[in-house]
Design a protein around this motif. Sequence first.
Motif, PDB file in Angstrom:
ATOM      1  N   TYR A  70      30.865   1.375 -13.289  1.00 55.97           N
ATOM      2  CA  TYR A  70      30.496   1.366 -14.706  1.00 55.97           C
ATOM      3  C   TYR A  70      30.427  -0.066 -15.211  1.00 55.97           C
ATOM      4  N   ALA A  71      29.567  -0.288 -16.193  1.00 55.02           N
ATOM      5  CA  ALA A  71      29.489  -1.589 -16.839  1.00 55.02           C
ATOM      6  C   ALA A  71      30.752  -1.789 -17.688  1.00 55.02           C
ATOM      7  N   SER A  72      31.278  -2.998 -17.701  1.00 56.67           N
ATOM      8  CA  SER A  72      32.459  -3.293 -18.517  1.00 56.67           C
ATOM      9  C   SER A  72      32.117  -3.168 -19.993  1.00 56.67           C
ATOM     10  N   GLU A  73      33.104  -2.777 -20.778  1.00 51.44           N
ATOM     11  CA  GLU A  73      32.922  -2.593 -22.224  1.00 51.44           C
ATOM     12  C   GLU A  73      34.002  -3.364 -22.967  1.00 51.44           C
ATOM     13  N   GLU A  74      33.674  -3.785 -24.178  1.00 53.62           N
ATOM     14  CA  GLU A  74      34.638  -4.471 -25.027  1.00 53.62           C
ATOM     15  C   GLU A  74      34.675  -3.808 -26.386  1.00 53.62           C
ATOM     16  N   ARG A  75      35.874  -3.655 -26.935  1.00 56.40           N
ATOM     17  CA  ARG A  75      36.051  -3.074 -28.270  1.00 56.40           C
ATOM     18  C   ARG A  75      36.962  -3.980 -29.078  1.00 56.40           C
ATOM     19  N   GLN A  76      36.674  -4.061 -30.395  1.00 59.24           N
ATOM     20  CA  GLN A  76      37.507  -4.819 -31.317  1.00 59.24           C
ATOM     21  C   GLN A  76      37.973  -3.881 -32.419  1.00 59.24           C
ATOM     22  N   PHE A  77      39.253  -3.987 -32.795  1.00 58.62           N
ATOM     23  CA  PHE A  77      39.801  -3.117 -33.832  1.00 58.62           C
ATOM     24  C   PHE A  77      41.088  -3.731 -34.354  1.00 58.62           C
ATOM     25  N   GLU A  78      41.554  -3.221 -35.466  1.00 58.79           N
ATOM     26  CA  GLU A  78      42.795  -3.677 -36.097  1.00 58.79           C
ATOM     27  C   GLU A  78      43.902  -2.658 -35.849  1.00 58.79           C
ATOM     28  N   VAL A  79      45.089  -3.143 -35.602  1.00 53.38           N
ATOM     29  CA  VAL A  79      46.287  -2.307 -35.565  1.00 53.38           C
ATOM     30  C   VAL A  79      47.151  -2.783 -36.724  1.00 53.38           C
ATOM     31  N   GLU A  80      47.542  -1.845 -37.574  1.00 57.49           N
ATOM     32  CA  GLU A  80      48.298  -2.187 -38.782  1.00 57.49           C
ATOM     33  C   GLU A  80      49.714  -1.628 -38.722  1.00 57.49           C
ATOM     34  N   LEU A  81      50.560  -2.182 -39.563  1.00 59.91           N
ATOM     35  CA  LEU A  81      51.916  -1.659 -39.723  1.00 59.91           C
ATOM     36  C   LEU A  81      51.895  -0.495 -40.704  1.00 59.91           C
ATOM     37  N   ASP A  82      52.883   0.394 -40.598  1.00 58.75           N
ATOM     38  CA  ASP A  82      52.985   1.504 -41.543  1.00 58.75           C
ATOM     39  C   ASP A  82      53.442   0.994 -42.910  1.00 58.75           C
ATOM     40  N   GLU A  83      53.580   1.909 -43.847  1.00 57.97           N
ATOM     41  CA  GLU A  83      53.916   1.536 -45.228  1.00 57.97           C
ATOM     42  C   GLU A  83      55.294   0.890 -45.363  1.00 57.97           C
ATOM     43  N   ALA A 137      44.362   9.331 -17.634  1.00 62.65           N
ATOM     44  CA  ALA A 137      43.078   8.786 -18.059  1.00 62.65           C
ATOM     45  C   ALA A 137      43.181   7.735 -19.155  1.00 62.65           C
ATOM     46  N   GLY A 138      44.350   7.188 -19.345  1.00 59.15           N
ATOM     47  CA  GLY A 138      44.469   6.264 -20.455  1.00 59.15           C
ATOM     48  C   GLY A 138      45.384   5.095 -20.169  1.00 59.15           C
ATOM     49  N   PHE A 139      45.334   4.112 -21.070  1.00 55.44           N
ATOM     50  CA  PHE A 139      46.140   2.911 -20.966  1.00 55.44           C
ATOM     51  C   PHE A 139      46.827   2.644 -22.292  1.00 55.44           C
ATOM     52  N   VAL A 140      47.977   2.001 -22.224  1.00 55.58           N
ATOM     53  CA  VAL A 140      48.662   1.505 -23.410  1.00 55.58           C
ATOM     54  C   VAL A 140      48.443  -0.001 -23.427  1.00 55.58           C
ATOM     55  N   CYS A 141      47.929  -0.485 -24.550  1.00 58.94           N
ATOM     56  CA  CYS A 141      47.660  -1.913 -24.692  1.00 58.94           C
ATOM     57  C   CYS A 141      48.550  -2.456 -25.805  1.00 58.94           C
ATOM     58  N   GLY A 142      49.633  -3.088 -25.429  1.00 61.76           N
ATOM     59  CA  GLY A 142      50.572  -3.672 -26.371  1.00 61.76           C
ATOM     60  C   GLY A 142      51.595  -2.682 -26.878  1.00 61.76           C
ATOM     61  N   ARG A 143      52.759  -3.206 -27.238  1.00 63.05           N
ATOM     62  CA  ARG A 143      53.814  -2.412 -27.867  1.00 63.05           C
ATOM     63  C   ARG A 143      54.328  -3.199 -29.060  1.00 63.05           C
ATOM     64  N   ASP A 144      54.390  -2.538 -30.197  1.00 60.89           N
ATOM     65  CA  ASP A 144      54.923  -3.130 -31.422  1.00 60.89           C
ATOM     66  C   ASP A 144      54.171  -4.388 -31.857  1.00 60.89           C
ATOM     67  N   LEU A 145      52.888  -4.466 -31.521  1.00 61.94           N
ATOM     68  CA  LEU A 145      52.063  -5.597 -31.934  1.00 61.94           C
ATOM     69  C   LEU A 145      51.049  -5.130 -32.963  1.00 61.94           C
ATOM     70  N   ALA A 146      50.915  -5.871 -34.040  1.00 60.70           N
ATOM     71  CA  ALA A 146      49.916  -5.576 -35.063  1.00 60.70           C
ATOM     72  C   ALA A 146      48.973  -6.759 -35.158  1.00 60.70           C
ATOM     73  N   GLY A 147      47.732  -6.489 -35.535  1.00 65.07           N
ATOM     74  CA  GLY A 147      46.764  -7.566 -35.712  1.00 65.07           C
ATOM     75  C   GLY A 147      45.398  -7.179 -35.196  1.00 65.07           C
ATOM     76  N   ALA A 148      44.573  -8.207 -34.959  1.00 62.81           N
ATOM     77  CA  ALA A 148      43.201  -8.017 -34.482  1.00 62.81           C
ATOM     78  C   ALA A 148      43.212  -7.927 -32.955  1.00 62.81           C
ATOM     79  N   PHE A 149      42.863  -6.753 -32.438  1.00 60.65           N
ATOM     80  CA  PHE A 149      42.841  -6.503 -31.000  1.00 60.65           C
ATOM     81  C   PHE A 149      41.430  -6.631 -30.448  1.00 60.65           C
ATOM     82  N   VAL A 150      41.339  -7.172 -29.236  1.00 56.91           N
ATOM     83  CA  VAL A 150      40.122  -7.117 -28.426  1.00 56.91           C
ATOM     84  C   VAL A 150      40.546  -6.476 -27.112  1.00 56.91           C
ATOM     85  N   VAL A 151      39.869  -5.393 -26.733  1.00 57.29           N
ATOM     86  CA  VAL A 151      40.170  -4.707 -25.478  1.00 57.29           C
ATOM     87  C   VAL A 151      38.935  -4.747 -24.603  1.00 57.29           C
ATOM     88  N   ARG A 152      39.138  -5.113 -23.341  1.00 59.31           N
ATOM     89  CA  ARG A 152      38.072  -5.080 -22.330  1.00 59.31           C
ATOM     90  C   ARG A 152      38.422  -4.000 -21.321  1.00 59.31           C
TER      91      ARG A 152
END
Length: 133
Positions: free
Chosen positions: A97-110, A76-91
Amino acid sequence: EACTTTVASDSEDGGGRAGGGLDTGSGIDCGVQSFPSSRIVLQDEIGTAIPEDDSSAEYAVNGGAFLDCIPGSDAAGFVCGRDLAGAFVVRAHAESYASEERQFEVELDETGCWVQTRTVEVSMRSEERGSAD
């Protein structure tokens, strides 16, 4: 000479890369491990997972081109990107079902080596269908 880990748009897909044996300049050897940037879980209005056979997802990082997400390890899931950090937009797209879009940040660890995998649940809304009377 040490490499510097950044999250600037420095790769073809527009995302910042970490890992891959980089030295962050702080004496930390990042090694060669690889981690998903994000996991996307598609659900219907009542929280039931939508199977990947009936759905798809795509992503862009830091304003780059959209790329296909790949099916995750569960049905039931997808992996979007590997080892990429920054501003993500996922469609997200799913049959009936109606298409959906989400925006979020992926950050690096400490350490600056690894992305902190972001799990995003996307609630899909059923498309209104006209009745065939």
